[in-house]
Motif scaffolding. Structure first.
Motif, PDB file in Angstrom:
ATOM      1  N   PHE A  89       0.890  -9.231   2.846  1.00  0.00           N
ATOM      2  CA  PHE A  89       0.639  -9.405   4.275  1.00  0.00           C
ATOM      3  C   PHE A  89      -0.743  -9.987   4.501  1.00  0.00           C
ATOM      4  N   SER A  91      -2.893  -8.939   6.670  1.00  0.00           N
ATOM      5  CA  SER A  91      -3.918  -7.879   6.803  1.00  0.00           C
ATOM      6  C   SER A  91      -3.832  -6.868   5.659  1.00  0.00           C
ATOM      7  N   HIS A  93      -2.516  -4.482   4.463  1.00  0.00           N
ATOM      8  CA  HIS A  93      -1.766  -3.231   4.606  1.00  0.00           C
ATOM      9  C   HIS A  93      -1.955  -2.286   3.435  1.00  0.00           C
ATOM     10  N   ASN A 103      -2.908   3.270  -3.962  1.00  0.00           N
ATOM     11  CA  ASN A 103      -2.083   2.275  -3.297  1.00  0.00           C
ATOM     12  C   ASN A 103      -1.070   1.663  -4.250  1.00  0.00           C
TER      13      ASN A 103
ATOM     14  N   ARG B 304      -0.483   5.660  12.587  1.00  0.00           N
ATOM     15  CA  ARG B 304      -0.122   5.221  11.241  1.00  0.00           C
ATOM     16  C   ARG B 304       1.113   4.338  11.241  1.00  0.00           C
ATOM     17  N   SER B 306       1.402   1.124  11.097  1.00  0.00           N
ATOM     18  CA  SER B 306       1.450   0.051  10.098  1.00  0.00           C
ATOM     19  C   SER B 306       1.703   0.640   8.717  1.00  0.00           C
ATOM     20  N   GLU B 307       1.214   1.885   8.515  1.00  0.00           N
ATOM     21  CA  GLU B 307       1.487   2.552   7.236  1.00  0.00           C
ATOM     22  C   GLU B 307       2.984   2.823   7.075  1.00  0.00           C
ATOM     23  N   LEU B 310       4.628  -0.295   6.246  1.00  0.00           N
ATOM     24  CA  LEU B 310       4.394  -0.625   4.843  1.00  0.00           C
ATOM     25  C   LEU B 310       5.333   0.172   3.938  1.00  0.00           C
ATOM     26  N   LEU B 398       4.885  -2.827  11.200  1.00  0.00           N
ATOM     27  CA  LEU B 398       3.928  -3.569  10.386  1.00  0.00           C
ATOM     28  C   LEU B 398       2.923  -4.308  11.259  1.00  0.00           C
ATOM     29  N   SER B 399       3.380  -4.778  12.405  1.00  0.00           N
ATOM     30  CA  SER B 399       2.465  -5.494  13.286  1.00  0.00           C
ATOM     31  C   SER B 399       1.504  -4.518  13.948  1.00  0.00           C
ATOM     32  N   GLY B 400       1.810  -3.220  13.837  1.00  0.00           N
ATOM     33  CA  GLY B 400       0.901  -2.202  14.351  1.00  0.00           C
ATOM     34  C   GLY B 400       0.925  -2.075  15.855  1.00  0.00           C
TER      35      GLY B 400
END
Lengths: 227, 401
Positions: A89, A91, A93, A103, B304, B306-307, B310, B398-400
């Motif tokens: 990505f 950013s 992530h 990670n 969280r 975006s986490e 992910l 993901l885009s938050g």
């Protein structure tokens, strides 16, 4: 390896239905190095999301290694992402509270690999990308280029055949960006199918196959030109 | 994902926000500790009261004049009956092989004075048997005389508290005290034995039954206390008492018999219910803590996003994401529960030390109940945010946004 046929993806935005992908079809071969370019809203991210099974098409067919993916349920999609796809990505992530090691451990944990087997894989992956001495650093203690390398290591640790990168150099300076592309290209040389979505024409032109999108359709494909 | 990985991942997430985690833990600790302390209080009260009843003596029956049918309304605590209970009744009942002994009781209030001190005191007219029946102990002198039960001697035995109030620590056995309009010789002083349910013997003066009947000008007994030979004899003794009284009272068993064990179990039940009730009230604070957990988990899910995206991109299925967040909630509530348990169990002896008169007792069930509710709190209030997290669309996550 990949065959998209007549893919449409529509979103409801307020009262309006927006068609992000408009009857799009494309074939991607194993080991291809491909860039997808286009203006904002041209549908290139939607295409990437559908290829990565993060999103499902409204209609059309998506075959991966002869397997139809549009009929998979949630669980099967997750398994497919775990086994077949690496994501990179813009950013990065990275999870901020986990070290580089932590990670990298994530995909292995999700796959249920026991801890003693993980260690070796992580150490090797970090070593391959020159991050051996950064294992215990948190993302905020790493430079942008190092963070993105951790992200690549994480995407590749389970050796997926397909690597999807969304603006991988977007948050990096020129030097780190070039470094990043070289790493990605070396992965490509090892047989990984590489798809890069980018705004950057310089980066896009490095790919052996370049696709240009507009309004949810492919308006240029260097392969068809060459073929 | 392996369980130990889920746990480790959760611990790392929780320790990333130490202040927030500590505050939720505090709320859980207070809730669980209050469940433990309040149920200990209730259980302590229950054991105290039933203990007091037991201290009256074992396998007793209280024979009261009159029956619900003859007095109407409530059980005849002060009821009147066609036939009075008499000393003769008391003696007759004692003839049974099932009955060890009986003690007649006449009760009233009279002014007791010594020198310039005077106060109104409960006067209990009874026999020597009362000592055995109520398991009383005499500190000085002796108890009421064991000879003729019909003799109205002017002698009295003082309760320990009454003695102290009138005479201080002076040994007054053999001295004279005024009860009502008569002078009585003090023959004994009871030994202290905590508070007692019903009649507080320590604050009473005991005199022979006929003397009390004379003093209060009342021929009837207030009740007869019957001590059965043993616990097994109680039901048959009860029947025999009814039969004996029926014969003696012209074919009518106009008495009410209260069994001590029935009284104990009534109080036991009342106080058990009370314990549950205070426990439940404390559990309400658990709900508050649960809502706090839910609130914090909701914020965590938003923060969280975006986490979560992910995790999904890395191939975590919905139920996996759900498990991760649920395990965080569960870990908060469980560790809060365990800490609260430790805190609660530690404060019980502390309270007992500070307030020695009243002993708190933690019921074993409350420990399990507290832990179970803690776990349930985590599961219930954690599942809503966990579900919210699991259902996030990976692309938007993901885009938050």
């Amino acid at each position: 390896m990949i065959s998209l046929h007549d893919i449409c993806r529509e979103f409801q935005v307020g009262d309006e239905r927006v068609r992000a992908l408009d009857h799009l079809s494309i074939q991607i071969d194993r080991g291809e190095y491909m860039s997808i370019m286009g203006a904002s809203g041209s549908g290139k991210s939607t295409l990437l999301n559908i290829l990565g099974l993060l999103d499902m098409p409204s209609s059309g067919s998506y075959r991966f290694e002869e397997k139809e993916l549009t009929r998979l349920d949630e669980e099967e999609c997750a398994a497919f992402r775990r086994e077949k796809i690496g994501f990179i990505f813009q950013s990065f992530h990275l999870i901020p509270r986990l070290s580089a090691y932590g990670n990298l451990e994530l995909p292995l944990m999700l796959k249920g690999i026991p801890p003693h087997e993980r260690r070796e894989m992580i150490v090797k992956a970090l070593g391959d990308l020159g991050l051996s001495n950064r294992a215990n650093h948190l993302p905020k203690e790493l430079s942008g280029g190092q963070q993105q390398r951790v992200a690549i290591a994480r995407a590749m640790i389970l050796k997926p055949p397909l690597l999807l990168a969304d603006e991988p150099t977007g948050n990096l300076d020129t030097h780190s960006g070039r470094e990043m592309i070289e790493i990605l290209e070396s992965l490509g040389e090892q047989g990984v199918t590489l798809l890069i979505v980018t705004h950057d024409p310089q980066l896009g032109r490095r790919a052996r196959r370049q696709i240009l999108m507009r309004d949810g359709q492919i308006i240029g494909d260097t392969r068809s030109v060459l073929a | 994902m392996r369980i130990d990985d889920v746990v480790r991942f959760s611990i790392k997430s929780l320790s990333a926000y130490p202040a927030r985690t500590a505050l939720i833990l505090l709320a859980m600790v207070i809730s669980i500790a209050s469940v433990i302390i309040l149920t200990s209080l209730g259980e302590g009260a229950r054991l105290y009261v039933t203990g007091q009843f037991r201290s009256l003596g074992s396998h007793l029956l209280f024979v009261l004049p009159g029956r619900t049918e003859t007095t109407g309304g409530l059980p005849p605590i002060f009821g009147t009956a066609p036939h009075d209970l008499t000393i003769d009744d008391s003696i007759a009942l004692a003839h049974s092989v099932l009955i060890e002994r009986t003690a007649p009781i006449v009760i009233g209030a009279a002014d007791v004075s010594y020198g310039s001190k005077e106060r109104e005191v409960t006067v209990i007219g009874s026999s020597h048997n009362l000592k055995n029946v109520f398991e009383l102990k005499v500190a000085k002198g002796r108890f009421l005389p064991d000879d003729d039960i019909y003799r109205s001697d002017r002698v009295c035995v003082l309760g320990e508290k009454l003695h102290k109030e009138l005479f201080g620590h002076r040994d007054v056995v053999g001295e004279w005290v005024r009860i009502g309009n008569y002078r009585f010789r003090i023959i004994g002083i009871l030994a202290p034995r905590g508070a007692s349910v019903g009649i507080d013997m320590s604050d009473a003066v005991m005199i022979p039954t006929p003397t009390a009947q004379m003093l209060f000008d009342r021929p009837a007994l207030f009740r007869i206390i019957v001590k059965a030979k043993n616990k097994q004899a109680l039901p048959r003794a009860e029947q025999e008492i009814l039969d004996t009284i029926r014969i003696r009272h012209g074919g009518e068993a106009d008495i009410t018999i209260i069994r001590q064990d029935a009284m104990i179990s009534t109080f036991d039940n009342i106080l058990k219910t009370l314990t549950w009730a205070v426990g439940a009230i404390a559990a309400i604070s658990l709900i508050v803590a649960g809502i706090l957990i839910m609130n914090v988990m909701m914020v965590a899910v938003s923060q969280r996003k975006s986490e979560i995206g992910l995790l999904k991109a890395l191939g975590a299925p919905t139920h996996q994401v759900m498990r991760i967040f649920l395990s965080e909630a569960l870990m908060l509530s469980l560790s809060g529960g365990v800490l609260g348990l430790i805190f609660g169990l530690a404060s019980v002896p502390l309270i007992n030390y500070l307030i020695p008169d009243f002993v708190l007792q933690t019921p074993v069930w409350s420990i399990f109940a507290a832990l179970a509710t803690a776990i349930a709190t985590g599961l219930i209030f954690g599942s809503i945010p966990a579900l919210k997290a699991a259902r996030l669309n990976p692309v938007t996550a993901l885009s938050g946004k």
